[in-house]
Design an enzyme around this catalytic site. Structure first.
Site, PDB file in Angstrom:
ATOM      1  N   GLU A  81     -11.768  -1.155  -2.850  1.00  6.97           N
ATOM      2  CA  GLU A  81     -11.145  -0.419  -1.740  1.00  6.97           C
ATOM      3  C   GLU A  81      -9.992   0.428  -2.261  1.00  6.97           C
ATOM      4  O   GLU A  81      -9.726   0.496  -3.458  1.00  6.97           O
ATOM      5  CB  GLU A  81     -10.648  -1.406  -0.678  1.00  6.97           C
TER       6      GLU A  81
ATOM      7  N   ASP B 132       0.823  -1.218   0.000  1.00  8.11           N
ATOM      8  CA  ASP B 132       0.000   0.000   0.000  1.00  8.11           C
ATOM      9  C   ASP B 132       0.855   1.266   0.000  1.00  8.11           C
ATOM     10  O   ASP B 132       0.731   2.131   0.879  1.00  8.11           O
ATOM     11  CB  ASP B 132      -0.917   0.029   1.221  1.00  8.11           C
TER      12      ASP B 132
ATOM     13  N   ILE C 157     -11.160   3.182   6.411  1.00  7.68           N
ATOM     14  CA  ILE C 157      -9.755   2.857   6.161  1.00  7.68           C
ATOM     15  C   ILE C 157      -9.385   3.334   4.761  1.00  7.68           C
ATOM     16  O   ILE C 157     -10.224   3.794   4.000  1.00  7.68           O
ATOM     17  CB  ILE C 157      -9.443   1.348   6.330  1.00  7.68           C
TER      18      ILE C 157
END
Length: 321
Positions: free
Chosen positions: A208, A41, A154
């Site tokens: 996401e 990430d 998140i």
């Protein structure tokens, strides 16, 4: 003459032949990188002092530094120890998916703390004068979600649009959301509407990790679809849609809304580069770059840093170079 007639006939037959499935897209490999390549990430920025910083999931927000965007060194963590409030959200004080930006003469680092499979989550933030590890001051929670919510706080990503500051976020739990931030406090505006930007038609709504950038008159929403964090079995891929408004609606080239499962494929796994996702977009010397992780099929599925330049087509769609 027979050869010429045969050639012409073949061309005619081909012209009237039934349409066949299009060829599998060919994706460019990431830019070669050296040094510490392991990352998950990533969020990348070119520092005002020169060189680059990449922050990521792992450690107490793991840090990599580079002078040339090619060779990366492990630079420890953003924080020496986890802030105490992180333990409200997991037992190990483990932060996820940071986002770095620069505004108002300071660097801003947003990040998430949560546990796997729950939306009892929080997005925190910190500031630094230099953007370097060990210089961050934590300011606590910017936004939270609870088990009674249908979204998950998140994977934050900031963008300034139309004179206002916005944060996109989200993972599963009906997908990608957005909330306005107060630029003075860095926190969500009290009572602000939580906008809905993207989702999938069916549970578990596997989208996401948003990242929004502006190009021309459009805002572009990049997001990671499908399964992360399963090594060589990951099916992560990056899709995109665009809108003339930062709060949407976002659609793909065919006009399919991202709220109905739309989104053009930008990058997916190919060859050794499995499960490309966890992306962010950063600007460097007038060009846009896509940062992401992939799982290296030739190294037991270890997550590594992927960097590709983003180019733009004449009709304004991003393409990986």
């Amino acid at each position: 003459m027979r050869l010429r007639v045969t050639t012409v006939l073949a061309a005619v037959l081909l012209a009237f032949a039934p349409a066949t499935a299009s060829a599998t897209p060919v994706y460019p490999d990431p830019q070669p990188v050296t040094g510490q390549q392991i990352i998950h990430d990533p969020t990348v920025i070119r520092l005002k002092s020169g060189g680059y910083a990449a922050y990521s999931t792992g450690g107490v927000i793991g840090t990599r530094l580079s002078k040339d965007r090619v060779h990366w060194d492990d630079a420890g963590n953003a924080f020496a120890t986890p802030p105490s409030w992180w333990y409200e959200y997991n037992d190990t004080g483990d932060p996820w998916a940071p986002d770095i930006s620069y505004r108002g003469g300071r660097y801003w680092l947003y990040y998430a703390v949560s546990s796997w499979g729950t939306n009892h989550s929080a997005i925190g933030f910190a500031t630094s004068p230099s953007g370097l590890p060990g210089t961050w001051t934590d300011h606590g929670k910017a936004f939270t979600s609870e088990r009674t919510d249908d979204y998950n706080a998140i994977d934050p990503a900031l963008i300034r649009a139309q004179g206002r500051l916005w944060m996109s976020f989200g993972s599963y739990w009906t997908g990608i959301r957005m909330v306005e931030l107060d630029p003075r406090t860095g926190r969500a505006v009290p009572g602000a509407e939580v906008h809905h930007l993207a989702t999938r038609p069916d549970a578990p709504y596997a989208v996401e990790g948003p990242s929004i950038v502006r190009h021309g008159r459009y805002y572009y929403l990049f997001a990671s679809y499908d399964t992360c964090c399963a090594g060589v079995n990951s099916t992560y891929k990056i899709r995109v849609g665009r809108s003339t408004s930062v709060t949407g609606p976002y659609v793909d080239r065919q006009g399919r809304p991202m709220l109905e499962g739309g989104g053009d494929l930008v990058l997916e796994g190919h060859g050794r580069y499995v499960g490309t996702g966890g992306e962010s977009v950063f600007r460097d010397r007038g060009r846009d770059w896509l940062a992401y992780h992939y799982y290296d099929a030739e190294d037991d599925g270890v997550p590594k840093l992927g960097l590709n330049r983003l180019d733009w087509t004449r009709d304004g769609w991003p393409t990986v170079a």
